[in-house]
Design a protein around this motif. Structure first.
Motif, PDB file in Angstrom:
ATOM      1  N   HIS A 122      12.881   6.496   9.159  1.00 10.43           N
ATOM      2  CA  HIS A 122      12.597   5.340  10.009  1.00 10.43           C
ATOM      3  C   HIS A 122      11.144   5.366  10.445  1.00 10.43           C
ATOM      4  O   HIS A 122      10.560   6.425  10.674  1.00 10.43           O
ATOM      5  CB  HIS A 122      13.517   5.333  11.237  1.00 10.43           C
ATOM      6  CG  HIS A 122      14.963   5.217  10.892  1.00 10.43           C
ATOM      7  ND1 HIS A 122      15.535   4.053  10.425  1.00 10.43           N
ATOM      8  CD2 HIS A 122      15.961   6.148  10.911  1.00 10.43           C
ATOM      9  CE1 HIS A 122      16.813   4.257  10.175  1.00 10.43           C
ATOM     10  NE2 HIS A 122      17.096   5.518  10.457  1.00 10.43           N
ATOM     11  N   ILE A 123      10.548   4.174  10.581  1.00 17.56           N
ATOM     12  CA  ILE A 123       9.159   4.023  10.974  1.00 17.56           C
ATOM     13  C   ILE A 123       9.121   3.467  12.392  1.00 17.56           C
ATOM     14  O   ILE A 123       9.777   2.468  12.708  1.00 17.56           O
ATOM     15  CB  ILE A 123       8.426   3.080   9.996  1.00 17.56           C
ATOM     16  CG1 ILE A 123       8.525   3.642   8.567  1.00 17.56           C
ATOM     17  CG2 ILE A 123       6.978   2.902  10.394  1.00 17.56           C
ATOM     18  CD1 ILE A 123       8.029   2.690   7.509  1.00 17.56           C
ATOM     19  N   THR A 127      -2.964   3.720   8.418  1.00 22.92           N
ATOM     20  CA  THR A 127      -4.251   4.417   8.373  1.00 22.92           C
ATOM     21  C   THR A 127      -4.441   5.022   6.981  1.00 22.92           C
ATOM     22  O   THR A 127      -3.480   5.366   6.288  1.00 22.92           O
ATOM     23  CB  THR A 127      -4.334   5.553   9.418  1.00 22.92           C
ATOM     24  OG1 THR A 127      -3.342   6.544   9.126  1.00 22.92           O
ATOM     25  CG2 THR A 127      -4.148   5.032  10.819  1.00 22.92           C
ATOM     26  N   SER A 128      -5.693   5.163   6.595  1.00 24.61           N
ATOM     27  CA  SER A 128      -6.064   5.827   5.346  1.00 24.61           C
ATOM     28  C   SER A 128      -7.157   6.830   5.664  1.00 24.61           C
ATOM     29  O   SER A 128      -8.161   6.486   6.303  1.00 24.61           O
ATOM     30  CB  SER A 128      -6.565   4.806   4.319  1.00 24.61           C
ATOM     31  OG  SER A 128      -7.144   5.457   3.212  1.00 24.61           O
ATOM     32  N   GLY A 155      -6.315  12.749  -0.130  1.00 28.32           N
ATOM     33  CA  GLY A 155      -6.220  11.866   1.018  1.00 28.32           C
ATOM     34  C   GLY A 155      -4.794  11.562   1.441  1.00 28.32           C
ATOM     35  O   GLY A 155      -3.826  11.947   0.772  1.00 28.32           O
ATOM     36  N   VAL A 156      -4.699  10.873   2.569  1.00 29.94           N
ATOM     37  CA  VAL A 156      -3.400  10.583   3.181  1.00 29.94           C
ATOM     38  C   VAL A 156      -3.357   9.131   3.630  1.00 29.94           C
ATOM     39  O   VAL A 156      -4.335   8.615   4.182  1.00 29.94           O
ATOM     40  CB  VAL A 156      -3.154  11.507   4.399  1.00 29.94           C
ATOM     41  CG1 VAL A 156      -1.865  11.126   5.103  1.00 29.94           C
ATOM     42  CG2 VAL A 156      -3.116  12.959   3.967  1.00 29.94           C
ATOM     43  N   ILE A 157      -2.217   8.481   3.373  1.00 35.52           N
ATOM     44  CA  ILE A 157      -1.935   7.164   3.947  1.00 35.52           C
ATOM     45  C   ILE A 157      -0.758   7.330   4.890  1.00 35.52           C
ATOM     46  O   ILE A 157       0.258   7.943   4.532  1.00 35.52           O
ATOM     47  CB  ILE A 157      -1.591   6.133   2.861  1.00 35.52           C
ATOM     48  CG1 ILE A 157      -2.746   5.945   1.890  1.00 35.52           C
ATOM     49  CG2 ILE A 157      -1.219   4.794   3.491  1.00 35.52           C
ATOM     50  CD1 ILE A 157      -2.438   5.000   0.749  1.00 35.52           C
ATOM     51  N   THR A 158      -0.895   6.799   6.089  1.00 35.65           N
ATOM     52  CA  THR A 158       0.210   6.873   7.054  1.00 35.65           C
ATOM     53  C   THR A 158       0.647   5.473   7.438  1.00 35.65           C
ATOM     54  O   THR A 158      -0.153   4.543   7.508  1.00 35.65           O
ATOM     55  CB  THR A 158      -0.193   7.643   8.323  1.00 35.65           C
ATOM     56  OG1 THR A 158      -1.210   6.915   9.010  1.00 35.65           O
ATOM     57  CG2 THR A 158      -0.702   9.038   7.976  1.00 35.65           C
ATOM     58  N   VAL A 159       1.934   5.335   7.676  1.00 34.22           N
ATOM     59  CA  VAL A 159       2.517   4.103   8.219  1.00 34.22           C
ATOM     60  C   VAL A 159       3.324   4.513   9.442  1.00 34.22           C
ATOM     61  O   VAL A 159       4.209   5.362   9.353  1.00 34.22           O
ATOM     62  CB  VAL A 159       3.417   3.397   7.191  1.00 34.22           C
ATOM     63  CG1 VAL A 159       4.131   2.217   7.842  1.00 34.22           C
ATOM     64  CG2 VAL A 159       2.605   2.913   6.003  1.00 34.22           C
ATOM     65  N   GLY A 215       2.201   6.257  11.781  1.00 35.07           N
ATOM     66  CA  GLY A 215       1.811   7.620  12.100  1.00 35.07           C
ATOM     67  C   GLY A 215       2.425   8.677  11.210  1.00 35.07           C
ATOM     68  O   GLY A 215       2.221   9.869  11.437  1.00 35.07           O
ATOM     69  N   VAL A 216       3.184   8.280  10.181  1.00 36.63           N
ATOM     70  CA  VAL A 216       3.865   9.222   9.301  1.00 36.63           C
ATOM     71  C   VAL A 216       3.272   9.127   7.892  1.00 36.63           C
ATOM     72  O   VAL A 216       3.081   8.018   7.366  1.00 36.63           O
ATOM     73  CB  VAL A 216       5.383   8.946   9.246  1.00 36.63           C
ATOM     74  CG1 VAL A 216       6.079   9.951   8.340  1.00 36.63           C
ATOM     75  CG2 VAL A 216       5.980   8.975  10.641  1.00 36.63           C
TER      76      VAL A 216
END
Length: 588
Positions: free
Chosen positions: A343-344, A350-351, A404-408, A410-411
C-alpha cells in the motif's frame, strides 16, 4: 534472454535432460500414459501371435488335410484381429487425448509466462518468433507426447518380440534373416543425420516466415502508403522459397530412405524364400514356418521405419523444447518483486541519482534528481530522444534503472507490489492501443473489474459521450483489432477513459494529445482539468496549453535534467526551454 539469432545458433539437441524436464508436464497424466503403454504392449503381443496362428493352421490342418479343429483356429485368428482393433482404438484415442492435454498445459503455461515478462524482452524478440514457440514448437513436442515416446516403446517391444519368435521357430532361418540388419541400421544412421539437420532448417524457416508475416500485416497501411507491396511480396517469396526448398530436401531424403528400406525388406524376403524353400525341399522346414517367417519379416520393417521417423521427431522436439525452455527461463517481472509493501501512503514521487541505459552501455538518463509533490502537476519537456518517455517507463517499472532510486509515497518502487503500483498510477500513452471487443471492454481493462456505472462515469469524464452516447449500441460499439475502425482521437479518448476508470492517485499523460485534432484535444483538455484536481500528475507534452497550466516544468536534454521551474521562470532564463518554445510553438 532470447535474441533474434539464438535459433540460428542452436546446436544438436541431444540433451535428454530437456525431456526429463518435459516429464513434469506428463506427470499429472501418468495413469493414462501407463495404461496406454500397457495397451500398446498388448496390441504388439496380439500382432505377434497372428503369424504363429497362420503357421499352426497351415502345418496342422491344411498340410495334414484335416478339417477337424480348422474352424477353431480361424475363429481364434479373427478374435485376435478384433481384439487388436479394439485395443488399438482405445490406446490411440487415449494417448492422443493425453497428448492434447499436455500441449494445452504447455501452451497455456507459455502464454502465462509471456504475460509476466518485462517490456524490454519484447523489444528484442520478434512477435513472429514468439508465436512460433506457442504454435509450431508446442506441436513438435505434442508429436512426441502423443505418438512418440509410447509408440517407440511399442516398436522396441515389437522388434524384440519378432526376434524371439523367429529364433523360437527356426534358429538357422532366423540367422539368415538377420543378415540384413547391419546394412539396415547403417543406412538408417546415415539418413538420420541429414533428416535431423533438415528438420531443424524447416523449423527455422517457419519461424522466419511467422516473424515477417506479423511485421508485414501490422504495417500494412504504411506499406501501401509507400508502395512497398512489390518489395514485401519479393521478400516473402524469398522466405517462402527457403521454406519450400527445405521441405523439398526433407521430402527428397524420405523419398530415398523409405524405398531403400523396402529394398532391404525385399532382400530379406528373398533370403527367406531361398533358404527356407531349400529347407522345405529337404524336409528340414515346414511350409507353415516359412509363411510365418514371411509375415514376421513384413512386421519387422514397419517398426524400423517408425523408429527412424520418431528419432527425427525427437530431435525436432528436443530443439523445440530448448527454445521453449529458453523462453520459460527468462526471468518474469514477478520474479523481481520482493512484495514487501502493498500500500502507498501518499502520491508523492521522487527520483534520486537515476541512471538508465537500454543496452547497458549508452546512458539514456544521467543522474536524474527531482520530486513531485502530492497534488502537483509537473510537465516534462525536451527534444526527441531526451529521455522523457523512458522516465515514465521507469516509473511504472517497465524497465529497471542501473543506478538510482524512484520512490512513490516515500517507498522505493522496487519494494512495492507491482500490481498495486500500476493500479495506483493511471497512464495514457502517445500510441493508443485497443483490443478487439467493444468500447466498454476496452475501458474495463485491469485486475479490478469496475462496475458498469464506473465505466460510464469514466467515459463521460473523458468526453466519450460526444461520440457514442447516441449510437444504437452505445459503449458496446464493436472495436476491431487494434481499434483500426476508430479514429486516432477516438482511440485516445478510450485509453484516457481506461486510465480514469480506476480513479488513480497519480496520472501520467505521455504526449497523449500530440496526435489528435484540435476539437478532440479540447475535449481531452477539458477532461484533464477535471481529473488533475487533487491528483499528482506528470505530463509529457509538446502542446503549449498543457505546459502553461503545469505547476512546474522539468526540461530534459540529452538524458539530463537541465532546467526546472514555471513557464514564466524558464522563459526568462533564455535557455533550452526558451529555444524549445521558439522552435515548437513559434514564440518570439
Amino acid at each position: 534472454m532470447i535474441d533474434s539469432t539464438s535459433e540460428e545458433s542452436l546446436g544438436k539437441a541431444r540433451d535428454w535432460r530437456l525431456f526429463a524436464r518435459l516429464g513434469r508436464y506428463l506427470w499429472p497424466y501418468r495413469v493414462s500414459i501407463g495404461l496406454s503403454t500397457l495397451l500398446l504392449l498388448m496390441v504388439s503381443l496380439l500382432s505377434l501371435i497372428q503369424p504363429y496362428l497362420i503357421k499352426v493352421a497351415i502345418d496342422q490342418y491344411i498340410a495334414a488335410g484335416s478339417l477337424e479343429g480348422f474352424s477353431t483356429i480361424i475363429v481364434i485368428f479373427l478374435l485376435v484381429l478384433a481384439a487388436e482393433f479394439g485395443l488399438k482404438y482405445v490406446q490411440g484415442y487415449m494417448i492422443q487425448r493425453t497428448g492434447q492435454k499436455v500441449s494445452f498445459d504447455l501452451r497455456t503455461n507459455l502464454f502465462s509466462h509471456l504475460q509476466r515478462l518485462p517490456v524490454k524482452f519484447f523489444d528484442t524478440n520478434p512477435v513472429g518468433r514468439l508465436m512460433t514457440r506457442l504454435t509450431t514448437d508446442v506441436e513438435n513436442i505434442n508429436e512426441v507426447f502423443s505418438s512418440g515416446i509410447v509408440v517407440i516403446l511399442g516398436d522396441i517391444f515389437m522388434l524384440v518380440g519378432i526376434v524371439i519368435a523367429m529364433l523360437y521357430l527356426n534358429i538357422s532361418l532366423a540367422l539368415v534373416t538377420f543378415m540384413v540388419i547391419p546394412p539396415l541400421f547403417g543406412i538408417t544412421i546415415y539418413f538420420r543425420k541429414y533428416l535431423r539437420e533438415n528438420h531443424r532448417t524447416v523449423t527455422l524457416a517457419i519461424a522466419r516466415i511467422n516473424s515477417y508475416i506479423q511485421e508485414a500485416v501490422s504495417g500494412a497501411m504504411v506499406s501501401k502508403l509507400f508502395g512497398q507491396e512489390g518489395k514485401n511480396q519479393r521478400k516473402f517469396s524469398g522466405l517462402a522459397r527457403d521454406h519450400l526448398q527445405a521441405r523439398l530436401r526433407l521430402t527428397h531424403l524420405y523419398a530415398l530412405y523409405f524405398p531403400t528400406i523396402e529394398i532391404i525388406g525385399a532382400l530379406a524376403l528373398a533370403l527367406i524364400i531361398w533358404y527356407g524353400g531349400g529347407a522345405i525341399i529337404k524336409q528340414a522346414l515346414t511350409f507353415g514356418t516359412l509363411v510365418a517367417f514371411i509375415e514376421y519379416i513384413h512386421k519387422f520393417f514397419s517398426p524400423i521405419r517408425d523408429l527412424s521417423e520418431k528419432y527425427t521427431s525427437m530431435q525436432s522436439a528436443a530443439a523445440s523444447a530448448e527454445r521453449i525452455f529458453r523462453l520459460l527461463d527468462t526471468p518474469a517481472v514477478e520474479a523481481l518483486q520482493p512484495r514487501k509493501v502493498k500500500h502507498i501512503a501518499y502520491p508523492g514521487i521522487t527520483s534520486q541519482g537515476l541512471w538508465f541505459s537500454y543496452d547497458g552501455h549508452n546512458p539514456v538518463l544521467k543522474d536524474i534528481n527531482f520530486s513531485v509533490h502530492p497534488g502537483e502537476t509537473v510537465a516534462l519537456v525536451g527534444p526527441t530522444g531526451a529521455g522523457k518517455t523512458t522516465l515514465v517507463n521507469l516509473l511504472v517499472r517497465f524497465y529497471e534503472p542501473q543506478k538510482g532510486v524512484i520512490t512513490v509515497g516515500g517507498v522505493n518502487i522496487k519494494e512495492l507490489d507491482l500490481t498495486e503500483l500500476r493500479n495506483y498510477i493511471g497512464v495514457v500513452f502517445q500510441d493508443p492501443f485497443l483490443f478487439s471487443g467493444d468500447i466498454e471492454s476496452n475501458i474495463a481493462l485491469g485486475n479490478r473489474s469496475p462496475s458498469a456505472e464506473t465505466i460510464r462515469a469514466a467515459a463521460r469524464m473523458a468526453n466519450l459521450d460526444h461520440f457514442w452516447a447516441d449510437q444504437p449500441k452505445g459503449y458496446h460499439h464493436p472495436v476491431s483489432e487494434r481499434g483500426r475502425t476508430l479514429s486516432t482521437g477516438q482511440r485516445q479518448l478510450v485509453c484516457f477513459a481506461r486510465a480514469l476508470a480506476y480513479d488513480p492517485q497519480i496520472l501520467i499523460l505521455d504526449e497523449a494529445t500530440s496526435s489528435v485534432d484540435s476539437e478532440t484535444e479540447a475535449l481531452i483538455q477539458d477532461a484533464v482539468k477535471k481529473l488533475m484536481a487533487g491528483r499528482t500528475s506528470i505530463v509529457v507534452a509538446h502542446r503549449l496549453s498543457t505546459v502553461l497550466t503545469a505547476d512546474r516544468i522539468l526540461v530534459l536534454h540529452k538524458g539530463q535534467l537541465v532546467e526546472e521551474g514555471t513557464h514564466k521562470q524558464l522563459w526568462a532564463k533564455n535557455g533550452i526551454y526558451h529555444k524549445l518554445c521558439q522552435l515548437q510553438f513559434g514564440l518570439e
